[in-house]
Motif scaffolding. Structure first.
Motif, PDB file in Angstrom:
ATOM      1  N   GLY A  61      82.617  57.375  24.590  1.00 58.65           N
ATOM      2  CA  GLY A  61      81.932  57.659  25.842  1.00 58.65           C
ATOM      3  C   GLY A  61      80.444  57.397  25.770  1.00 58.65           C
ATOM      4  N   ALA A  62      79.824  57.774  24.674  1.00 62.89           N
ATOM      5  CA  ALA A  62      78.384  57.570  24.522  1.00 62.89           C
ATOM      6  C   ALA A  62      78.043  56.087  24.477  1.00 62.89           C
ATOM      7  CB  ALA A  62      77.891  58.270  23.254  1.00 62.89           C
ATOM      8  N   LEU A  63      78.842  55.317  23.749  1.00 64.28           N
ATOM      9  CA  LEU A  63      78.573  53.885  23.657  1.00 64.28           C
ATOM     10  C   LEU A  63      78.821  53.197  24.998  1.00 64.28           C
ATOM     11  CD1 LEU A  63      78.468  54.606  20.648  1.00 64.28           C
ATOM     12  CD2 LEU A  63      79.701  52.503  20.161  1.00 64.28           C
ATOM     13  N   ARG A  64      79.832  53.645  25.707  1.00 65.99           N
ATOM     14  CA  ARG A  64      80.072  53.079  27.037  1.00 65.99           C
ATOM     15  C   ARG A  64      78.910  53.384  27.979  1.00 65.99           C
ATOM     16  NH1 ARG A  64      86.445  54.174  28.542  1.00 65.99           N
ATOM     17  NH2 ARG A  64      87.316  52.416  27.359  1.00 65.99           N
ATOM     18  N   ALA A  65      78.371  54.580  27.894  1.00 65.96           N
ATOM     19  CA  ALA A  65      77.241  54.937  28.752  1.00 65.96           C
ATOM     20  C   ALA A  65      76.036  54.049  28.449  1.00 65.96           C
ATOM     21  CB  ALA A  65      76.885  56.414  28.557  1.00 65.96           C
ATOM     22  N   SER A  93      88.424  50.641  24.189  1.00 70.67           N
ATOM     23  CA  SER A  93      87.588  49.438  24.096  1.00 70.67           C
ATOM     24  C   SER A  93      86.181  49.653  24.655  1.00 70.67           C
ATOM     25  CB  SER A  93      88.237  48.287  24.856  1.00 70.67           C
ATOM     26  OG  SER A  93      89.476  47.925  24.302  1.00 70.67           O
ATOM     27  N   LEU A  94      85.250  48.896  24.085  1.00 70.12           N
ATOM     28  CA  LEU A  94      83.914  48.720  24.642  1.00 70.12           C
ATOM     29  C   LEU A  94      83.863  47.325  25.250  1.00 70.12           C
ATOM     30  CD1 LEU A  94      81.773  50.039  21.635  1.00 70.12           C
ATOM     31  CD2 LEU A  94      82.601  51.363  23.608  1.00 70.12           C
ATOM     32  N   GLY A 125      91.534  53.824  14.513  1.00 75.26           N
ATOM     33  CA  GLY A 125      92.718  54.266  13.801  1.00 75.26           C
ATOM     34  C   GLY A 125      93.707  53.123  13.611  1.00 75.26           C
ATOM     35  N   GLN A 126      94.659  53.306  12.713  1.00 74.89           N
ATOM     36  CA  GLN A 126      95.662  52.279  12.440  1.00 74.89           C
ATOM     37  C   GLN A 126      96.525  52.028  13.673  1.00 74.89           C
ATOM     38  OE1 GLN A 126      99.393  53.367  10.409  1.00 74.89           O
ATOM     39  NE2 GLN A 126      98.327  55.213   9.707  1.00 74.89           N
ATOM     40  N   GLY A 127      96.989  50.779  13.803  1.00 80.11           N
ATOM     41  CA  GLY A 127      97.881  50.418  14.889  1.00 80.11           C
ATOM     42  C   GLY A 127      97.287  50.550  16.273  1.00 80.11           C
ATOM     43  N   ALA A 128      95.978  50.425  16.384  1.00 73.36           N
ATOM     44  CA  ALA A 128      95.325  50.602  17.683  1.00 73.36           C
ATOM     45  C   ALA A 128      95.828  49.561  18.685  1.00 73.36           C
ATOM     46  CB  ALA A 128      93.816  50.496  17.531  1.00 73.36           C
ATOM     47  N   ASN A 129      96.154  50.012  19.902  1.00 74.42           N
ATOM     48  CA  ASN A 129      96.649  49.109  20.944  1.00 74.42           C
ATOM     49  C   ASN A 129      95.525  48.623  21.847  1.00 74.42           C
ATOM     50  OD1 ASN A 129      96.062  51.403  22.370  1.00 74.42           O
ATOM     51  ND2 ASN A 129      98.099  51.633  23.289  1.00 74.42           N
ATOM     52  N   PHE A 130      94.297  48.665  21.354  1.00 72.35           N
ATOM     53  CA  PHE A 130      93.132  48.185  22.082  1.00 72.35           C
ATOM     54  C   PHE A 130      92.205  47.463  21.099  1.00 72.35           C
ATOM     55  CE2 PHE A 130      92.003  52.273  20.318  1.00 72.35           C
ATOM     56  CZ  PHE A 130      90.706  52.099  19.856  1.00 72.35           C
ATOM     57  N   SER A 131      91.383  46.564  21.607  1.00 73.59           N
ATOM     58  CA  SER A 131      90.349  45.926  20.803  1.00 73.59           C
ATOM     59  C   SER A 131      89.077  46.753  20.897  1.00 73.59           C
ATOM     60  CB  SER A 131      90.079  44.502  21.297  1.00 73.59           C
ATOM     61  OG  SER A 131      91.170  43.657  21.025  1.00 73.59           O
ATOM     62  N   PRO A 132      88.489  47.142  19.777  1.00 71.01           N
ATOM     63  CA  PRO A 132      87.267  47.957  19.834  1.00 71.01           C
ATOM     64  C   PRO A 132      86.158  47.327  20.667  1.00 71.01           C
ATOM     65  CG  PRO A 132      88.140  47.903  17.616  1.00 71.01           C
ATOM     66  CD  PRO A 132      88.953  46.935  18.405  1.00 71.01           C
ATOM     67  N   VAL A 133      85.982  45.994  20.546  1.00 66.75           N
ATOM     68  CA  VAL A 133      84.944  45.308  21.303  1.00 66.75           C
ATOM     69  C   VAL A 133      85.579  44.159  22.080  1.00 66.75           C
ATOM     70  CG1 VAL A 133      82.836  43.940  21.188  1.00 66.75           C
ATOM     71  CG2 VAL A 133      83.121  45.900  19.656  1.00 66.75           C
TER      72      VAL A 133
END
Length: 417
Positions: A61-65, A93-94, A125-133
């Protein structure tokens, strides 16, 4: 965060001097400005938006803001979201809008210092169903940071997950990024004109993938090495049997240079997808070390639409030993009809099967200064189809088990030793 602004400060001077809150150089006064929520300036420090960077707190949330503040709807975009040294845990994701950069403070190669995670890291976390960036806006960028799957298991199979960086916009930049232990590293999908440079890491299934890209992409200076799990571990053995460093699906005119990949099943694969196949691939200065197959083509072709690659200064060194997968150093699979390979200054050594093997029909292979050494299959350069031809120019040499070329009728040779 304290950013930088500038204003002209009278007559030019020939030296810099420091004053609290300002730096002068040749008459240009650079002033420090505080950037936080509602602030101004080119840099936005995520700590001003509540990010902890402790590796435990969910900082999404902080990074999205901070990203939203960097791209306000009523003002020019193009700010830099800055992540000071720390480990930032993400649970979704961001997405970077046009012109916005996500920038860290660098990273430490694990094992080089006591602090494995020095610098700026994004944790998932492992097996994440989203791309961090997700680079979702044209001209967006990510630089100077590292990715870690915090609880990635050391058992196999490796849990399937989304890539650490997903590119869906044009003209983006990814540089100085470390992919510590992800299932997938970077994926370009439906976008083009990207520049990727100085990429390190140990991606466990694929390092860089391109699909549905209808224009040029530039990839330079890649170093994939077992930073996380050594080659003899379960993960290392899984990687050698399954992973691909660079995989190209539907793409046009990708430029790949200065590539090093170690302990992969395939160094580079021209694979094809439902969207199409790779065209006009350019590969220069590459070393596929301890890779079962260095250059792999398995893209379904037809007249007028087939995989093509030009490669120069490429080495393939395959592994040997009990339980090691066996493969051809360079392999054109049977489905890859009408493929064309243009190769110069290529050395293939220690292949488990043939140094070069062509199984597809109507393949054309042009080669100059090719050296095949120590293959353990029946021949050094083998062509299975009578409709495929190899044109060997000056400097061909082959030394290994069995015949050098087979069958001789499929080869047109300027010189042969």
């Amino acid at each position: 965060m304290r950013g930088l602004g500038a204003r002209r400060a009278g007559p030019a001077t020939s030296r810099a001097r420091y004053e609290p809150g300002a730096l002068r150089w040749d008459g240009l006064e650079v002033t420090w400005m505080v950037n936080g929520p509602g602030g101004y300036g080119p840099f936005l420090d995520v700590r001003e938006f509540g990010a902890k960077g402790d590796g435990v707190t969910d900082d999404t949330g902080a990074l999205r803001a901070a990203i939203v503040a960097a791209s306000p709807g009523s003002a020019p975009t193009g700010n830099v979201v800055y992540l000071p040294a720390g480990a930032y845990m993400l649970t979704s994701s961001l997405e970077l809008p046009p012109g916005v950069s996500l920038q860290g403070s660098g990273w430490n190669t694990p094992g080089a210092q006591v602090n494995t995670f020095a610098g700026t890291w994004l944790f998932v976390g492992q097996g994440a169903n989203f791309s961090p960036v997700v680079l979702a806006g044209n001209g967006s960028a990510v630089r100077n940071l590292a990715f870690n799957v915090r609880d990635q298991p050391t058992t196999v199979p490796v849990p399937e997950a989304q890539p650490m960086v997903l590119v869906t916009a044009n003209n983006v930049l990814i540089e100085d990024v470390f992919l510590y232990n992800p299932y997938g590293g970077i994926a370009i999908s439906g976008a083009a004109q990207a520049s990727l440079r100085r990429i390190w890491g140990q991606p466990l299934q694929y390092g860089i993938a391109i699909d549905r890209s209808q224009d040029v992409n530039f990839i330079d200076t890649v170093h994939f090495w077992p930073y996380w799990q050594p080659q003899g571990t379960p993960v290392g053995r899984y990687q050698l049997a399954n992973a691909t460093a660079l995989v190209l699906y539907r793409c046009d005119n990708p430029h790949l240079s200065n590539i090093f990949a170690y302990n992969f099943a395939r160094g580079i694969s021209l694979a094809g997808s439902e969207a199409g196949i790779p065209h006009k691939v350019h590969l220069v200065n590459a070393d596929f070390d301890r890779c079962v197959t260095g250059v792999h083509i398995r893209a379904t072709g037809r007249p007028g639409s087939a995989a093509t690659i030009q490669m120069a200064n490429v080495t393939v060194q395959s592994p040997a030993g009990d339980g090691i997968p066996q493969g051809h150093g360079v392999w054109v699979e049977a489905a890859s009809s009408f493929a064309m390979v243009q190769a110069s200054n290529v050395r293939v050594s220690n292949s488990g099967l043939c140094g070069v093997r062509i199984d597809a029909d109507n393949v054309t292979f042009f080669a100059d200064n090719i050296s095949l050494e120590g293959w353990r299959g029946p021949s050094g350069f083998s062509v299975a189809s009578r409709s495929s031809l190899v044109y060997l120019g000056a400097g061909f040499s082959a030394a290994g088990n069995g015949s050098q070329v087979d069958p001789r009728a499929q080869f047109r040779m300027a010189s042969y030793s």
